[in-house]
Structure formats: C-alpha cells, structure tokens
Design a protein around this motif. Structure first.
Motif, mmCIF file in Angstrom:
data_model
loop_
_atom_site.group_PDB
_atom_site.id
_atom_site.type_symbol
_atom_site.label_atom_id
_atom_site.label_comp_id
_atom_site.label_asym_id
_atom_site.label_seq_id
_atom_site.Cartn_x
_atom_site.Cartn_y
_atom_site.Cartn_z
ATOM 1 N N ALA A 1 3.166 -44.712 -30.604
ATOM 2 C CA ALA A 1 2.849 -46.191 -30.126
ATOM 3 C C ALA A 1 3.761 -46.545 -28.968
ATOM 4 O O ALA A 1 3.150 -47.057 -27.837
ATOM 5 C CB ALA A 1 3.230 -47.061 -31.258
ATOM 6 N N LYS A 2 4.868 -45.964 -29.112
ATOM 7 C CA LYS A 2 5.942 -46.416 -27.855
ATOM 8 C C LYS A 2 5.422 -45.669 -26.475
ATOM 9 O O LYS A 2 5.361 -46.399 -25.513
ATOM 10 C CB LYS A 2 7.302 -45.668 -28.324
ATOM 11 C CG LYS A 2 8.317 -45.505 -26.779
ATOM 12 C CD LYS A 2 9.484 -45.116 -27.049
ATOM 13 C CE LYS A 2 10.386 -44.875 -25.934
ATOM 14 N NZ LYS A 2 11.534 -44.170 -26.439
ATOM 15 N N GLU A 3 4.907 -44.448 -26.546
ATOM 16 C CA GLU A 3 4.273 -43.949 -25.336
ATOM 17 C C GLU A 3 2.930 -44.542 -24.833
ATOM 18 O O GLU A 3 3.015 -44.572 -23.703
ATOM 19 C CB GLU A 3 4.113 -42.244 -25.825
ATOM 20 C CG GLU A 3 5.147 -41.392 -25.828
ATOM 21 C CD GLU A 3 6.253 -41.529 -24.589
ATOM 22 O OE1 GLU A 3 5.503 -41.192 -23.770
ATOM 23 O OE2 GLU A 3 7.252 -41.645 -24.605
ATOM 24 N N PHE A 4 2.264 -44.745 -25.873
ATOM 25 C CA PHE A 4 0.920 -45.632 -25.426
ATOM 26 C C PHE A 4 1.333 -46.902 -24.667
ATOM 27 O O PHE A 4 0.795 -47.139 -23.637
ATOM 28 C CB PHE A 4 0.289 -45.890 -26.485
ATOM 29 C CG PHE A 4 -1.314 -46.279 -26.302
ATOM 30 C CD1 PHE A 4 -2.038 -45.600 -25.652
ATOM 31 C CD2 PHE A 4 -1.627 -47.839 -26.259
ATOM 32 C CE1 PHE A 4 -3.598 -46.053 -25.240
ATOM 33 C CE2 PHE A 4 -2.775 -48.091 -25.864
ATOM 34 C CZ PHE A 4 -3.720 -47.457 -25.228
ATOM 35 N N VAL A 5 2.530 -47.583 -25.221
ATOM 36 C CA VAL A 5 2.784 -48.999 -24.330
ATOM 37 C C VAL A 5 3.296 -48.583 -22.932
ATOM 38 O O VAL A 5 2.948 -49.056 -22.026
ATOM 39 C CB VAL A 5 3.939 -49.589 -25.146
ATOM 40 C CG1 VAL A 5 4.734 -50.738 -24.298
ATOM 41 C CG2 VAL A 5 3.334 -50.186 -26.276
ATOM 42 N N LYS A 6 3.980 -47.486 -22.808
ATOM 43 C CA LYS A 6 4.542 -47.245 -21.516
ATOM 44 C C LYS A 6 3.513 -46.524 -20.575
ATOM 45 O O LYS A 6 3.404 -47.022 -19.513
ATOM 46 C CB LYS A 6 5.903 -46.150 -21.722
ATOM 47 C CG LYS A 6 6.845 -46.777 -22.487
ATOM 48 C CD LYS A 6 8.106 -45.453 -22.773
ATOM 49 C CE LYS A 6 8.616 -44.931 -21.726
ATOM 50 N NZ LYS A 6 9.745 -45.845 -21.179
#
Length: 359
Positions: free
Chosen positions: A188-193
């Motif tokens: 989820a964090k990587e998708f936001v970035k």
C-alpha cells in the motif's frame, strides 16, 4: 472507465534535432545493424500461451531461412551493444531463442529472447518504433525514479532493456491474496509513492499491466517495489487523472489496500517523501535534467486541446498562475518539476532557520 480517461489512439511523435543531439551527448544514440521494419518480414507465427494456456497477446514469429541467419546475427549484435562492449566476441555463445510480436497497444513491440548457451541463462530486450514521447518517458524514469534504464535509439528504431518483475495484473490476481498483512501494508505504501511519482512526472496510463511488482528479499522478509514498464503515455493526455494510477479500475484492489492499511496522515507522509526524493534527484542531476527539460519544453508531443485541458487541471490543483501560460506539455512538466523542487527547498530552508534559532 479507460474510454472516458484515455484517447482512442496516441500518435507517434518524431525525434527532433534537439532531442537527437541530446541522445548523442548522453550515448543513447548508437548505430545498430537492424531496424524495427526488418523484423516485420516474418513469414509465419503462432500464438504464445502462458502456463495456464491463456493467450498472452504475443505471437511467436518465424523467418525464412534466407532471412533468419542475418536477423539472428544482427540481434546478437544489438544485445552486445546494449549489454556489453558491442564486439562480436560473445556472439558464439549466444542463441536467439525467440522473437515475439505484440499487436496489443500503441507500440507493437518485438520481444527478443537471448540465451547464453554455456549456462542457459537468458534475458530479453525489446525493439520498438521510435516515439519522442516514449523516449522522454524512458529518460525521465532514468533520472527521477529509483531505477536506471538502459535504452538505445537509432533513426526509427528504439531498443529497450527488459525490466524484470511480476506483471501488476498477475500479481494482484494471483499473489496479493496470499500476502501477509505486513506485506500488504508495505505494498500500500509503495502504491501511494508510485501514484505520486507518476503524477509529478506526468507518466500516464499506469494500468496494472503497464507496471511490474518486484519482490526484494531483505533479511527475514520481502520488500516490494513497483516499476513502470510502459512509457508510451508520457506527457500526452489532457486529463490529470490519467497520470494517477489510482483512477484505473485495474488498480482498484491496490486502492482498496491503501484505504484499508494506511491512515490519511500516513498517505500524506508517503506522498511528501516521494516529492522530496524527486526534488533531491532533480537537484543532484541538475545539468542533465535541465537539458532534457529544455528540449521537451519546445517539442510537440501532444495536441493543443490536451495541453489546454491539463494546464487547467494542474492549475486547479496547485493554484499556480504560471501553469495558465503554458503552451506545450513540456512547459507544464517543467513547471511541475519546479513546483516540487521549490516546495522542497522552501521547507528545507525553513528547517535550517528553525534549527539556527534554537541554537
């Protein structure tokens, strides 16, 4: 959803003299022994299926005996230019295992599988028709993302190295359900970035099959990274949503993951982190990034209608009146990158002043 967001067909834009000079300066323009058009001379083909017997939308092409040896030798030479010193010394150890052609999408690439006969290691590279917007996309990815890219341009032919990873659509369907809760939070964090990075540098159409997810083993756990693999929609579309992967239905599972795993404060923090990283990259590669930005500002890689629409959308987001004056997609991109850099420098200067006051 995509029909409302995306244009039906994006044209290929030619490489102008300024871009050609840039490519020469940074060793992207190198003479190669085969062109895209040469590979279209195949005499037959068969459909390529995956391990589940589903159509991959690629066909494996075959050439006549007369053409085959010349094409094989030329492809080995291209591999040597792309990955080695360009000599013929390694050709005797190489075999062209497959030439695949994809009729899906704008670029209609050829995928070349090269195998080392001594150890059976193999790799891929792609041959496509040259398109200025795709070249800008590749070069900006090389400078502004965490990943370096290797590609070559010669006349109407573009050679791209293979970007390894699990196709996003395949990962979402088959692997995401089995991920641990901590892995889902990290994804989820990587998708936001990734979403933020695409918007800032105006890379569009990041549907799940246009990026890969790369698992990296780190001590006792797996860290996931998301990499774009298709740069066809660099600075073309007029709708800002096209440059935000979150708005494509193919990415719905990833969006739901963000909503479930991250608080809004965390999302804001990860966006800020990505903007700061991009600003640092702009500052650290200042000469090269300044030159490519200067080139793209004067290039025509979209329509007047798309430019007018996008500058209005970005103005509504930033309230920066300078966007209203833009006449090209390159000018919009240049201002967007300046906006990110200025905000980073303003925050950094504020922190320095506050630290000095405390001292």
């Amino acid at each position: 959803m995509e029909e409302r967001l995306m244009s039906k067909k994006k044209p290929a834009y030619p490489v102008n003299k300024r871009l050609d000079d840039y490519l020469s300066t940074y060793n992207r323009k190198i003479e190669i022994p085969i062109f895209y058009e040469d590979l279209l001379r195949f005499s037959g083909s068969v459909v390529v299926y995956d391990k589940n017997d589903e159509d991959t939308l690629w066909i494996r092409v075959y050439y006549s005996e007369y053409d085959r040896k010349e094409i094989d030798d030329s492809l080995k030479k291209v591999y040597s230019i792309l990955h080695s010193d360009g000599s013929d010394n390694i050709n005797q150890y190489l075999n062209v295992d497959a030439v695949d052609f994809c009729t899906f999408g704008n670029s209609k690439p050829f995928r070349i599988k090269i195998r080392n006969i001594l150890n059976d290691n193999f790799t891929y590279f792609y041959i496509k028709k040259t398109d200025a917007s795709r070249i800008y996309g590749l070069e900006l990815e090389h400078m502004l993302s965490p990943y370096n890219l290797n590609f070559l341009v010669y006349k109407d032919t573009l050679i791209e190295e293979h970007i390894a990873g699990i196709p996003g659509d395949e990962f979402i369907k088959n692997m995401l359900p089995t991920c641990t809760e901590s892995e889902k939070a990290q994804l989820a964090k990587e998708f936001v970035k990734f979403n933020e990075r695409c918007m800032i540098r105006l890379l569009g159409d990041m549907r799940s099959y246009n990026y890969v997810i790369v698992p990296v083993h780190d001590f006792d756990h797996v860290v996931y990274r998301i990499r774009a693999i298709d740069f066809d929609q660099q600075c073309f579309e007029g709708k800002l949503k096209v440059y935000r992967p979150q708005f494509f239905k193919e990415n719905l599972k990833m969006v739901e993951l963000v909503q479930k795993k991250l608080l809004s404060d965390s999302v804001d923090q990860y966006k800020l982190e990505e903007r700061s990283i991009i600003a640092k990259r702009i500052l650290s590669s200042s000469k090269r990034i300044k030159r490519i930005r200067s080139v793209i500002k004067t290039d025509k890689i979209s329509t007047k209608e798309n430019v007018a629409l996008l500058r209005e959308h970005i103005y509504e987001l930033t309230l920066d009146m300078d966007f209203k004056k833009c006449r090209t997609m390159g000018q919009i991109l240049d201002l967007a990158l300046n906006f990110v850099r200025r905000n980073y420098e303003d925050v950094s200067m504020k922190q320095i002043i506050e630290q000095n006051i405390k001292i």
